[in-house]
Design a protein around this motif. Structure first.
Motif, PDB file in Angstrom:
ATOM      1  N   ARG A  16       0.737  -8.184   7.550  1.00  0.00           N
ATOM      2  CA  ARG A  16      -0.061  -7.775   8.714  1.00  0.00           C
ATOM      3  C   ARG A  16       0.029  -6.262   8.965  1.00  0.00           C
ATOM      4  N   SER A  17       1.244  -5.708   8.962  1.00  0.00           N
ATOM      5  CA  SER A  17       1.384  -4.309   9.348  1.00  0.00           C
ATOM      6  C   SER A  17       1.102  -3.319   8.212  1.00  0.00           C
ATOM      7  N   ILE A  18       1.235  -3.748   6.964  1.00  0.00           N
ATOM      8  CA  ILE A  18       1.022  -2.821   5.847  1.00  0.00           C
ATOM      9  C   ILE A  18      -0.228  -3.159   5.037  1.00  0.00           C
ATOM     10  N   LEU A  19      -0.289  -4.354   4.495  1.00  0.00           N
ATOM     11  CA  LEU A  19      -1.391  -4.709   3.606  1.00  0.00           C
ATOM     12  C   LEU A  19      -2.727  -4.784   4.332  1.00  0.00           C
ATOM     13  N   GLN A  20      -2.707  -5.181   5.604  1.00  0.00           N
ATOM     14  CA  GLN A  20      -3.958  -5.293   6.365  1.00  0.00           C
ATOM     15  C   GLN A  20      -4.239  -4.072   7.234  1.00  0.00           C
ATOM     16  N   SER A  21      -3.416  -3.046   7.094  1.00  0.00           N
ATOM     17  CA  SER A  21      -3.603  -1.837   7.888  1.00  0.00           C
ATOM     18  C   SER A  21      -4.876  -1.117   7.448  1.00  0.00           C
ATOM     19  N   ASP A  22      -5.548  -0.487   8.412  1.00  0.00           N
ATOM     20  CA  ASP A  22      -6.742   0.281   8.074  1.00  0.00           C
ATOM     21  C   ASP A  22      -6.367   1.702   7.636  1.00  0.00           C
ATOM     22  N   LYS A  23      -5.067   1.994   7.651  1.00  0.00           N
ATOM     23  CA  LYS A  23      -4.584   3.314   7.222  1.00  0.00           C
ATOM     24  C   LYS A  23      -3.722   3.145   5.965  1.00  0.00           C
ATOM     25  N   PRO A  24      -3.640   4.191   5.149  1.00  0.00           N
ATOM     26  CA  PRO A  24      -2.677   4.151   4.037  1.00  0.00           C
ATOM     27  C   PRO A  24      -1.269   4.001   4.608  1.00  0.00           C
ATOM     28  N   LYS A  54      -2.449   9.051  10.884  1.00  0.00           N
ATOM     29  CA  LYS A  54      -3.179   9.077   9.613  1.00  0.00           C
ATOM     30  C   LYS A  54      -2.596   8.101   8.599  1.00  0.00           C
ATOM     31  N   VAL A  55      -1.266   7.961   8.642  1.00  0.00           N
ATOM     32  CA  VAL A  55      -0.551   7.126   7.667  1.00  0.00           C
ATOM     33  C   VAL A  55       0.491   6.295   8.406  1.00  0.00           C
ATOM     34  N   VAL A  56       0.631   5.041   8.027  1.00  0.00           N
ATOM     35  CA  VAL A  56       1.708   4.198   8.555  1.00  0.00           C
ATOM     36  C   VAL A  56       2.949   4.486   7.717  1.00  0.00           C
ATOM     37  N   VAL A  57       4.028   4.902   8.364  1.00  0.00           N
ATOM     38  CA  VAL A  57       5.282   5.152   7.651  1.00  0.00           C
ATOM     39  C   VAL A  57       6.281   4.100   8.112  1.00  0.00           C
ATOM     40  N   PHE A  83       0.785   2.663  -0.261  1.00  0.00           N
ATOM     41  CA  PHE A  83      -0.261   1.638  -0.240  1.00  0.00           C
ATOM     42  C   PHE A  83      -1.565   2.221   0.270  1.00  0.00           C
ATOM     43  N   LYS A  84      -2.658   1.774  -0.341  1.00  0.00           N
ATOM     44  CA  LYS A  84      -3.993   2.106   0.157  1.00  0.00           C
ATOM     45  C   LYS A  84      -4.847   0.865  -0.037  1.00  0.00           C
ATOM     46  N   ASP A  85      -5.518   0.441   1.009  1.00  0.00           N
ATOM     47  CA  ASP A  85      -6.360  -0.760   0.970  1.00  0.00           C
ATOM     48  C   ASP A  85      -5.593  -1.978   0.462  1.00  0.00           C
ATOM     49  N   GLY A  86      -4.323  -2.093   0.866  1.00  0.00           N
ATOM     50  CA  GLY A  86      -3.516  -3.257   0.513  1.00  0.00           C
ATOM     51  C   GLY A  86      -2.952  -3.246  -0.896  1.00  0.00           C
ATOM     52  N   GLN A  87      -3.160  -2.158  -1.630  1.00  0.00           N
ATOM     53  CA  GLN A  87      -2.669  -2.074  -3.013  1.00  0.00           C
ATOM     54  C   GLN A  87      -1.668  -0.936  -3.153  1.00  0.00           C
TER      55      GLN A  87
END
Length: 110
Positions: A16-24, A54-57, A83-87
């Motif tokens: 939820r917090s990383i893979l589905q994030s709208d931010k890198p 801008k980025v989730v750390v 990660f970017k776009d869940g990858q």
């Protein structure tokens, strides 16, 4: 030094917090007993402040959250996954300079 911007991530909320994030995102895989992890921590904190919005750390304790660490094949710590776009788009293993990490973050944002 900026503080409080780093998100503590667990196995339960990783998707939820990383893979589905709208931010890198940048995740620091670490452990309490790891000296190099402790050396890297202030740099991660600084970057979290500088890239706020801008980025989730995030930080993920590999001892408390073995599922995610295993899923991404984390063998040595500290490991930073970008990660970017869940990858996963990039990986750094070991203590790196702030400039090295910024370069990868900027490439991820581009």
């Amino acid at each position: 030094m900026a503080g409080g911007k780093v998100v503590t991530v667990s196995d339960d909320e990783f998707d939820r917090s990383i893979l589905q994030s709208d931010k890198p995102a940048v995740i620091d895989f670490w452990a309490e007993w790891c000296q190099p992890c402790k050396m890297l921590a202030p740099t991660v904190e600084e970057l979290a402040g500088e890239y706020d919005g801008k980025v989730v750390v995030g930080k993920l304790n590999v001892d408390d959250n073995p599922q995610t660490a295993t899923k991404y094949g984390i063998r040595g710590i500290p490991t930073l996954l970008f990660f970017k776009d869940g990858q996963v788009v990039q990986q750094l293993v070991g203590v790196k300079s702030k400039a090295e990490i910024q370069k990868v973050i900027d490439e991820t944002l581009a």
